[in-house]
Structure formats: structure tokens, C-alpha cells
Design a protein around this motif. Structure first.
Motif, short mmCIF file in Angstrom:
data_model
loop_
_atom_site.label_atom_id
_atom_site.label_comp_id
_atom_site.label_asym_id
_atom_site.label_seq_id
_atom_site.Cartn_x
_atom_site.Cartn_y
_atom_site.Cartn_z
N LEU A 79 48.16 43.47 33.17
CA LEU A 79 46.80 42.95 33.36
C LEU A 79 45.74 43.93 32.87
CD1 LEU A 79 44.86 40.85 34.59
CD2 LEU A 79 45.33 41.83 36.82
N ASP A 80 45.94 45.24 33.14
CA ASP A 80 44.96 46.24 32.67
C ASP A 80 44.89 46.26 31.15
OD1 ASP A 80 44.44 48.33 35.24
OD2 ASP A 80 46.27 47.16 35.28
N ASP A 81 46.06 46.20 30.49
CA ASP A 81 46.09 46.20 29.02
C ASP A 81 45.35 44.99 28.46
OD1 ASP A 81 47.84 48.41 28.81
OD2 ASP A 81 49.58 47.11 29.11
N GLU A 82 45.70 43.82 29.00
CA GLU A 82 45.14 42.59 28.44
C GLU A 82 43.65 42.47 28.72
OE1 GLU A 82 47.13 40.38 26.36
OE2 GLU A 82 47.95 42.39 26.49
N ALA A 83 43.22 42.93 29.91
CA ALA A 83 41.79 42.88 30.23
C ALA A 83 41.03 43.83 29.30
CB ALA A 83 41.56 43.24 31.69
N ALA A 84 41.62 45.01 29.00
CA ALA A 84 40.94 45.97 28.12
C ALA A 84 40.85 45.43 26.69
CB ALA A 84 41.67 47.31 28.14
N VAL A 89 51.42 39.89 32.68
CA VAL A 89 49.96 39.77 32.61
C VAL A 89 49.28 39.55 33.97
CG1 VAL A 89 49.75 39.02 30.21
CG2 VAL A 89 50.09 37.32 32.02
N ARG A 90 50.04 39.19 35.00
CA ARG A 90 49.42 39.01 36.32
C ARG A 90 49.58 40.24 37.21
NH1 ARG A 90 48.09 33.74 37.26
NH2 ARG A 90 47.89 34.33 39.46
N LEU A 91 50.15 41.35 36.65
CA LEU A 91 50.34 42.57 37.45
C LEU A 91 49.56 43.74 36.86
CD1 LEU A 91 54.20 42.48 38.15
CD2 LEU A 91 52.35 42.01 39.76
N THR A 92 48.97 44.54 37.72
CA THR A 92 48.22 45.71 37.24
C THR A 92 49.18 46.88 36.99
OG1 THR A 92 47.93 46.61 39.45
CG2 THR A 92 46.24 45.09 38.65
N GLU A 93 48.67 47.93 36.33
CA GLU A 93 49.58 49.06 36.09
C GLU A 93 49.92 49.80 37.37
OE1 GLU A 93 47.75 50.61 32.51
OE2 GLU A 93 46.80 52.17 33.71
N ARG A 94 49.04 49.75 38.34
CA ARG A 94 49.36 50.38 39.62
C ARG A 94 50.53 49.63 40.28
NH1 ARG A 94 46.48 50.08 44.56
NH2 ARG A 94 47.14 51.82 45.88
N GLU A 95 50.55 48.32 40.13
CA GLU A 95 51.63 47.53 40.73
C GLU A 95 52.96 47.75 39.99
OE1 GLU A 95 48.24 44.40 42.18
OE2 GLU A 95 49.51 43.82 40.51
N GLU A 135 34.13 48.77 42.32
CA GLU A 135 32.97 48.16 42.98
C GLU A 135 33.31 46.78 43.53
OE1 GLU A 135 29.90 49.34 43.63
OE2 GLU A 135 30.75 51.24 42.97
N SER A 136 34.02 45.98 42.73
CA SER A 136 34.38 44.63 43.17
C SER A 136 35.86 44.39 42.93
CB SER A 136 33.61 43.55 42.41
OG SER A 136 32.59 44.06 41.66
N PRO A 137 36.69 44.70 43.93
CA PRO A 137 38.13 44.49 43.79
C PRO A 137 38.45 43.05 43.39
CG PRO A 137 37.66 45.72 45.80
CD PRO A 137 36.34 45.27 45.24
N GLY A 138 39.30 42.89 42.39
CA GLY A 138 39.67 41.54 41.94
C GLY A 138 38.91 41.13 40.69
N ALA A 139 37.88 41.91 40.30
CA ALA A 139 37.05 41.53 39.16
C ALA A 139 37.89 41.49 37.86
CB ALA A 139 35.88 42.50 38.99
N LYS A 140 38.80 42.46 37.73
CA LYS A 140 39.59 42.54 36.49
C LYS A 140 40.48 41.30 36.35
CE LYS A 140 41.21 46.74 36.05
NZ LYS A 140 42.21 47.79 36.34
N ALA A 141 41.14 40.94 37.45
CA ALA A 141 42.03 39.78 37.40
C ALA A 141 41.23 38.51 37.14
CB ALA A 141 42.81 39.65 38.71
N SER A 142 40.05 38.39 37.77
CA SER A 142 39.34 37.12 37.56
C SER A 142 38.75 37.07 36.15
CB SER A 142 38.31 36.86 38.65
OG SER A 142 37.25 37.74 38.52
N TYR A 143 38.40 38.24 35.60
CA TYR A 143 37.92 38.30 34.21
C TYR A 143 39.01 37.79 33.25
CZ TYR A 143 36.44 40.58 29.81
OH TYR A 143 36.10 40.85 28.52
N TYR A 144 40.20 38.39 33.35
CA TYR A 144 41.26 38.03 32.40
C TYR A 144 41.90 36.66 32.70
CZ TYR A 144 45.58 37.90 29.82
OH TYR A 144 46.60 37.48 29.02
#
Ligand code: AMP
Ligand code: FES
Ligand code: ZN
Ligand code: ZN
Length: 331
Positions: free
Chosen positions: A159-164, A199-205, A243-252
Motif C-alpha cells: 500500500l505504501d509503494d502504490e500510494a507513493a 496492495v491492501r497491506l502497509t509496509e509496517r504490516e 495526522e490522520s490515520p487511514g488517510a493513505k489507505a483511503s487515498y489509494y
């Protein structure tokens, strides 16, 4: 800190889910997110033979592990890019994982099989290393998949890669890239199907997945990536996420749900006519060599790079990366 599901002690907090999880339920969450991505984007059939591109990093080893656990038939593909110690180490992590799980791993070496490496290609062509590297990887993924009769190529993009990447494409309003930035690209014109089940998982996950599953992976970033734009976009999105947890996932994920369908006409138009490369037989757009024949971008790159004397990786590392490497070597 208690697990949301079982109330046992949690090992991780995930602010975007507004919850904490124990090791077992973190794995359940990861598995479910991967299954949802596979289902929503109709990535695979149960009988597919998947070629999993593994870099030795957390994401690609996690996706291989999860797909194997879900019962898919998988083979790994590691490409030795010739990026000094970084490549040697990452290969060892990929090999160790495959050996421990008893899974097949194909190894392809740019230097041994094609006569050049990433630092040399970058210097010979005047491109940034990541560009020569990305083009070489894509070419080799496609060729190994085609020759081996695999049904799809799987990569560990998260998710981090695709959002970036989405952020970069949207900053430039690069609509052609936006139209193709999908978790599943169907096979077309001799190119294999490509899937990104993370794509639905962050790099931390995915890092947490590897830790709870006892998977060792290379932690260092590629020494040539330091200072590239992709990393800067990731940092910018991380600030917003804080600042807003979940913003990255909702963006992508919002892009996939609401914007990508509007662009689908454009991606259909891009299914243009392809020719066959005169050197390697791969499908390619109409790139023409000086002698008038059609030669793919990888063959043109490799012709230039093979004629160049080998360039050590240190020559291409950014100053700050070189300083960090020297400091580490001094202990
Ligand atoms: P990157 O382009 O380095 O962000 O990597 C994206 C994905 O490409 C990874 O998750 C892997 O699936 C794949 N990949 C990267 N490097 C390699 C490599 N050396 N060999 C095989 N696959 C790779
Ligand atoms: Fe490709 Fe670093 S992994 S340039
Ligand atoms: Zn639990
Ligand atoms: Zn070619």
C-alpha cells in the motif's frame, strides 16, 4: 494493550484500524486483506502457477509466504542485479526462505546471463540506476514467465509503494500511468498477467508478518535508491498518515474504487499494436534501432552496457549513502 479479537496481549497497534492485534490475529488480518485483494481484482484461479518475484525484502517474502499458505502453486524468481554487497545479502535471504519452505527458486543474474549489472548500465546510459534496474527487472520477469509457462507474475508492491507512485503520477497528472496503475494487469500481446496482492497491506504490516512468522529479510534499502523521489513521496504520505490515520489507505483504495473506473477507457486504448524484438523476440512497441530493425528497450540497454567497463556500485551511490556505508564499515 489487548488484541481486538481475543483480548490476549497485543504485539502491534494499527492506528488505521483503530485497534491492536496479537500475533495470531495480525496474521488473520494480513491473510484476509490478501484474499480480499485477490478476490476483488480477480487475480488468480486456484490452479494457477504463480511466479513470485522476490527481492529478499520483507514484502516479496511475505507475499510468497502468504500465497504458499493459501495453497497456490508458486515458484520464486530472484534477479541478481550486481549491486555489490546489497545484492549478495538479499540473494541469501531469498535462498534461505526458499530452502526452509522447500519451494523452487529461479535465479537469474544480470552479469552472468546478460553481461552487465545495474551500476554499469546506469553509467553507460546516463540513466538513474533505478530506471535501468526497473527496466531490466520487468524484462526478465516477463521473459521467465513466458518461457516457463507461468500464469502470472506476482510482485510485493504494498500500500505504501502504490500510494507513493499514485502521488507521483498525480503530481504530474500523468494520466497514462494513472490508467495503468492497477493491482492486476491482464496478459496482453505476449506480456504475462501481473498481480500485486499486497496492495491492501502497509509496509509496517508486512514487516510484522515476517517477524511473527520468523522470516529473515534484508532490512537495508538499496544503496542506490537513497534520495530518490519515491522515498520522498512515501515520507510525505507518512506525515499525512500520522495526522490522520487511514488517510493513505483511503487515498489509494479510493483511487481504485472511484477514479480508476473513469480512466479505464484510456487503458484500453493503450493496448496498442506490438512488434517482436529482433534480438530477443520479446513483444515491444515500435522502437527502431539504427539499422532499421525493431529492438526492445532492454536489448538496447544491454548492448550499451555490455560494451562498458564494469562500474563499481560505490561510484553511483549518493554522497550520503557512501558516508553511511563508510561509517558502517568502520563499525
Ligand atoms: P522495488 O521495485 O525494489 O520496490 O520492488 C518491487 C517488487 O519487485 C518487489 O516487491 C519484488 O516483488 C520485485 N523485485 C524487486 N527486486 C527484485 C529482484 N532483485 N529480483 C526479483 N524480484 C525483485
Ligand atoms: Fe534497483 Fe536499487 S534495487 S536501483
Ligand atoms: Zn488475538
Ligand atoms: Zn529484446
Amino acid at each position: 494493550m489487548k488484541c481486538r479479537t481475543c483480548r490476549n496481549p497485543a504485539i502491534i497497534d494499527l492506528p488505521r484500524h483503530n485497534a491492536n492485534f496479537c500475533a495470531e490475529h495480525l496474521q488473520q488480518l494480513c491473510r484476509r486483506q490478501v484474499e480480499k485483494a485477490i478476490h476483488d481484482h480477480r487475480m488468480f484461479e486456484p490452479t494457477d502457477h504463480l511466479l513470485v518475484a522476490v527481492s529478499g525484502g520483507k514484502d516479496s517474502l511475505a507475499v510468497w509466504d502468504i500465497l504458499h499458505e493459501l495453497g497456490y502453486r508458486t515458484t520464486g524468481l530472484y534477479i541478481a542485479l550486481g549491486i555489490g554487497e546489497y545484492s549478495h545479502e538479499s540473494q541469501t535471504f531469498a535462498e534461505d526462505f526458499a530452502a526452509r519452505r522447500g519451494l523452487p527458486l529461479v535465479i537469474e543474474s544480470l552479469r552472468d546471463d546478460h553481461g552487465f549489472d545495474v551500476p554499469t548500465a546506469a553509467r553507460a546510459t546516463g540513466r538513474v540506476p533505478c530506471s535501468a534496474c526497473g527496466m531490466s527487472k520487468r524484462h526478465i520477469f516477463d521473459r521467465v514467465a513466458r518461457d516457463g509457462g507461468y500464469d502470472a507474475v506476482v510482485t510485493g508492491h504494498n500500500l505504501d509503494d502504490e500510494a507513493a507512485v499514485l502521488f507521483g503520477n498525480a503530481l504530474r497528472w500523468d494520466v497514462e500511468y494513472l490508467a495503468r496503475q492497477l493491482p492486476l494487469l491482464p496478459a496482453r500481446g505476449g506480456f504475462p498477467r501481473k498481480a500485486k496482492p499486497l496492495v491492501r497491506l502497509t509496509e509496517r504490516e508486512t514487516a510484522a508478518w515476517c517477524i511473527v512468522r520468523g522470516i529473515d529479510y534484508i532490512v537495508d534499502e538499496c544503496p542506490m535508491a537513497a534520495g530518490n523521489k519515491h522515498l520522498a513521496y512515501k515520507q510525505a504520505l507518512n506525515l499525512i498518515e500520522e495526522e490522520s490515520p487511514g488517510a493513505k489507505a483511503s487515498y489509494y483504495l479510493g483511487f481504485l474504487e472511484r477514479m480508476a473506473p473513469l480512466l479505464s477507457g484510456l487503458s484500453a486504448q493503450q493496448a496498442d499494436e506490438l512488434a517482436s524484438c529482433a534480438r530477443c523476440g520479446s513483444p515491444t512497441g515500435a522502437e527502431t534501432a539504427t539499422d532499421g530493425s525493431t529492438v526492445c528497450a532492454f536489448c538496447r540497454l544491454s548492448e550499451k552496457a555490455r560494451g562498458h567497463e564494469p562500474v563499481p556500485v560505490e561510484m553511483l551511490m549518493s554522497k550520503s549513502a557512501r558516508r553511511a556505508a563508510a561509517k558502517e564499515a568502520r563499525g
